[in-house]
Write a protein that holds these residues in place. Sequence first.
Motif, PDB file in Angstrom:
ATOM      1  N   GLY A  43       0.780  -1.228   0.000  1.00  0.00           N
ATOM      2  CA  GLY A  43       0.000   0.000   0.000  1.00  0.00           C
ATOM      3  C   GLY A  43       0.812   1.277   0.000  1.00  0.00           C
ATOM      4  N   SER A  44       2.139   1.187  -0.103  1.00  0.00           N
ATOM      5  CA  SER A  44       3.000   2.374  -0.053  1.00  0.00           C
ATOM      6  C   SER A  44       3.964   2.387  -1.238  1.00  0.00           C
ATOM      7  CB  SER A  44       3.805   2.389   1.241  1.00  0.00           C
ATOM      8  OG  SER A  44       2.950   2.447   2.356  1.00  0.00           O
ATOM      9  N   PRO A  45       4.463   3.569  -1.594  1.00  0.00           N
ATOM     10  CA  PRO A  45       5.438   3.661  -2.683  1.00  0.00           C
ATOM     11  C   PRO A  45       6.717   2.892  -2.363  1.00  0.00           C
ATOM     12  CG  PRO A  45       4.521   5.818  -2.185  1.00  0.00           C
ATOM     13  CD  PRO A  45       4.072   4.898  -1.100  1.00  0.00           C
ATOM     14  N   ALA A  46       7.235   2.209  -3.369  1.00  0.00           N
ATOM     15  CA  ALA A  46       8.469   1.436  -3.205  1.00  0.00           C
ATOM     16  C   ALA A  46       9.212   1.421  -4.529  1.00  0.00           C
ATOM     17  CB  ALA A  46       8.138   0.016  -2.744  1.00  0.00           C
ATOM     18  N   TRP A  47      10.472   0.998  -4.460  1.00  0.00           N
ATOM     19  CA  TRP A  47      11.295   0.885  -5.660  1.00  0.00           C
ATOM     20  C   TRP A  47      11.931  -0.490  -5.689  1.00  0.00           C
ATOM     21  CZ3 TRP A  47      10.564   5.162  -2.842  1.00  0.00           C
ATOM     22  CH2 TRP A  47      10.189   6.322  -3.525  1.00  0.00           C
ATOM     23  N   THR A  48      11.943  -1.077  -6.870  1.00  0.00           N
ATOM     24  CA  THR A  48      12.653  -2.325  -7.070  1.00  0.00           C
ATOM     25  C   THR A  48      13.835  -2.056  -7.993  1.00  0.00           C
ATOM     26  OG1 THR A  48      11.284  -2.963  -8.962  1.00  0.00           O
ATOM     27  CG2 THR A  48      10.596  -3.757  -6.771  1.00  0.00           C
ATOM     28  N   TYR A  49      14.841  -2.885  -7.872  1.00  0.00           N
ATOM     29  CA  TYR A  49      16.024  -2.801  -8.710  1.00  0.00           C
ATOM     30  C   TYR A  49      16.413  -4.230  -9.052  1.00  0.00           C
ATOM     31  CZ  TYR A  49      20.929  -1.999  -9.957  1.00  0.00           C
ATOM     32  OH  TYR A  49      22.147  -1.972 -10.609  1.00  0.00           O
ATOM     33  N   ARG A  50      16.487  -4.529 -10.325  1.00  0.00           N
ATOM     34  CA  ARG A  50      16.762  -5.892 -10.802  1.00  0.00           C
ATOM     35  C   ARG A  50      15.788  -6.888 -10.174  1.00  0.00           C
ATOM     36  NH1 ARG A  50      21.374  -5.805 -13.766  1.00  0.00           N
ATOM     37  NH2 ARG A  50      22.896  -4.192 -13.285  1.00  0.00           N
ATOM     38  N   GLU A  51      14.520  -6.486 -10.112  1.00  0.00           N
ATOM     39  CA  GLU A  51      13.424  -7.325  -9.616  1.00  0.00           C
ATOM     40  C   GLU A  51      13.477  -7.575  -8.105  1.00  0.00           C
ATOM     41  OE1 GLU A  51      11.023  -8.002 -11.820  1.00  0.00           O
ATOM     42  OE2 GLU A  51      12.256  -7.056 -13.345  1.00  0.00           O
ATOM     43  N   LYS A  52      14.341  -6.865  -7.387  1.00  0.00           N
ATOM     44  CA  LYS A  52      14.413  -7.022  -5.927  1.00  0.00           C
ATOM     45  C   LYS A  52      14.071  -5.693  -5.264  1.00  0.00           C
ATOM     46  CE  LYS A  52      17.792 -10.740  -5.935  1.00  0.00           C
ATOM     47  NZ  LYS A  52      16.914 -11.805  -5.605  1.00  0.00           N
ATOM     48  N   LEU A  53      13.466  -5.783  -4.083  1.00  0.00           N
ATOM     49  CA  LEU A  53      13.058  -4.573  -3.380  1.00  0.00           C
ATOM     50  C   LEU A  53      14.282  -3.780  -2.939  1.00  0.00           C
ATOM     51  CD1 LEU A  53      10.592  -3.010  -2.442  1.00  0.00           C
ATOM     52  CD2 LEU A  53      10.658  -4.307  -0.317  1.00  0.00           C
ATOM     53  N   LEU A  54      14.281  -2.490  -3.278  1.00  0.00           N
ATOM     54  CA  LEU A  54      15.388  -1.591  -2.954  1.00  0.00           C
ATOM     55  C   LEU A  54      15.073  -0.761  -1.713  1.00  0.00           C
ATOM     56  CD1 LEU A  54      18.137  -0.376  -4.130  1.00  0.00           C
ATOM     57  CD2 LEU A  54      16.685   1.402  -5.106  1.00  0.00           C
ATOM     58  N   CYS A  55      13.952  -0.027  -1.766  1.00  0.00           N
ATOM     59  CA  CYS A  55      13.584   0.857  -0.669  1.00  0.00           C
ATOM     60  C   CYS A  55      12.107   1.201  -0.773  1.00  0.00           C
ATOM     61  CB  CYS A  55      14.434   2.130  -0.673  1.00  0.00           C
ATOM     62  SG  CYS A  55      14.380   3.045  -2.244  1.00  0.00           S
ATOM     63  N   SER A  56      11.598   1.861   0.264  1.00  0.00           N
ATOM     64  CA  SER A  56      10.189   2.253   0.254  1.00  0.00           C
ATOM     65  C   SER A  56       9.994   3.466   1.156  1.00  0.00           C
ATOM     66  CB  SER A  56       9.303   1.097   0.717  1.00  0.00           C
ATOM     67  OG  SER A  56       9.624   0.744   2.044  1.00  0.00           O
ATOM     68  N   MET A  57       8.844   4.104   0.988  1.00  0.00           N
ATOM     69  CA  MET A  57       8.508   5.253   1.829  1.00  0.00           C
ATOM     70  C   MET A  57       7.024   5.188   2.154  1.00  0.00           C
ATOM     71  SD  MET A  57       8.592   8.411  -0.891  1.00  0.00           S
ATOM     72  CE  MET A  57       7.446   8.518  -2.258  1.00  0.00           C
ATOM     73  N   ALA A  58       6.631   5.929   3.164  1.00  0.00           N
ATOM     74  CA  ALA A  58       5.223   5.959   3.553  1.00  0.00           C
ATOM     75  C   ALA A  58       4.941   7.249   4.305  1.00  0.00           C
ATOM     76  CB  ALA A  58       4.881   4.755   4.425  1.00  0.00           C
ATOM     77  N   ALA A  59       3.691   7.643   4.292  1.00  0.00           N
ATOM     78  CA  ALA A  59       3.261   8.817   5.056  1.00  0.00           C
ATOM     79  C   ALA A  59       2.167   8.397   6.014  1.00  0.00           C
ATOM     80  CB  ALA A  59       2.759   9.905   4.116  1.00  0.00           C
ATOM     81  N   PHE A  60       2.209   8.994   7.182  1.00  0.00           N
ATOM     82  CA  PHE A  60       1.220   8.723   8.215  1.00  0.00           C
ATOM     83  C   PHE A  60       0.598  10.049   8.642  1.00  0.00           C
ATOM     84  CE2 PHE A  60       4.380   5.407   8.184  1.00  0.00           C
ATOM     85  CZ  PHE A  60       3.597   4.262   8.139  1.00  0.00           C
ATOM     86  N   LYS A  61      -0.199  10.009   9.676  1.00  0.00           N
ATOM     87  CA  LYS A  61      -0.920  11.198  10.109  1.00  0.00           C
ATOM     88  C   LYS A  61       0.019  12.357  10.462  1.00  0.00           C
ATOM     89  CE  LYS A  61      -4.876  12.211  13.022  1.00  0.00           C
ATOM     90  NZ  LYS A  61      -5.788  11.665  14.029  1.00  0.00           N
ATOM     91  N   ALA A  62       1.114  12.044  11.148  1.00  0.00           N
ATOM     92  CA  ALA A  62       1.986  13.118  11.623  1.00  0.00           C
ATOM     93  C   ALA A  62       3.454  12.951  11.243  1.00  0.00           C
ATOM     94  CB  ALA A  62       1.858  13.231  13.144  1.00  0.00           C
ATOM     95  N   HIS A  63       3.782  11.960  10.421  1.00  0.00           N
ATOM     96  CA  HIS A  63       5.176  11.775  10.018  1.00  0.00           C
ATOM     97  C   HIS A  63       5.251  10.946   8.737  1.00  0.00           C
ATOM     98  CE1 HIS A  63       4.410   8.023  12.205  1.00  0.00           C
ATOM     99  NE2 HIS A  63       5.352   7.495  11.442  1.00  0.00           N
ATOM    100  N   ALA A  64       6.446  10.972   8.134  1.00  0.00           N
ATOM    101  CA  ALA A  64       6.733  10.151   6.954  1.00  0.00           C
ATOM    102  C   ALA A  64       7.941   9.286   7.279  1.00  0.00           C
ATOM    103  CB  ALA A  64       7.019  11.029   5.744  1.00  0.00           C
ATOM    104  N   THR A  65       8.086   8.194   6.550  1.00  0.00           N
ATOM    105  CA  THR A  65       9.221   7.297   6.760  1.00  0.00           C
ATOM    106  C   THR A  65       9.850   6.917   5.424  1.00  0.00           C
ATOM    107  OG1 THR A  65       7.899   5.273   6.627  1.00  0.00           O
ATOM    108  CG2 THR A  65       8.126   6.281   8.809  1.00  0.00           C
TER     109      THR A  65
END
Length: 199
Positions: A43-65
């Motif tokens: 349910g959150s934005p993510a990036w794959t590289y060579r078909e493997k998960l690289l990183c992701s981010m998310a936003a919540f009510k009072a912060h982002a990660t």
Amino acid sequence: MAKDERIDAYIARQADFARPILTALRDAVARHCPDARETIKWGSPAWTYREKLLCSMAAFKAHATFGFWRGAEVTGETGRAYDAMGQFGRMTTLDDLPDDASLGRLIGRAADLIDSGGSVPRTLKHPKPELIVPPALAAALEGAPEAAKTFAALSQSHRREYVEWITEAKRDGTRDRRIAQAIAWLAEGKSRNWKYAQC
């Protein structure tokens, strides 16, 4: 890097404080790893590289990660236990982001880890205790070579199913009946839950 419209929509519906943070992170990944692909994971934005998960981010009510899939390996902080906040904690302003050069190095390191192969080392959050065969079952197995051979050949989880079934008996009579049944099934080469394995 081709943009995923779902990430555009995700950023657009976030709180005012979160949109600049998410946009800056998205731009940084695109700049520092142009071969990464945008996607949505859990349910959150993510990036794959060579078909493997690289990183992701998310936003919540009072912060982002923001975090890397192989976080401790990327940052080099192998002794630290990361929680759901990723490697940069709860971000509420652009000032909470690392500088672009530092972030770029980390993104590059994450991609290098994927290029080098190998998998993420996983540890059980709640390791199972050592499997101890109850003495009554061990004695019954000694007197039934075929059953003992099957029991020894079973996987650890299948042996554990037999042991737990027997040790969960509240009465000696129930335990003894279960041991007799276990020996009969094992002599036929069956696992504890063989009935459910048949389709």
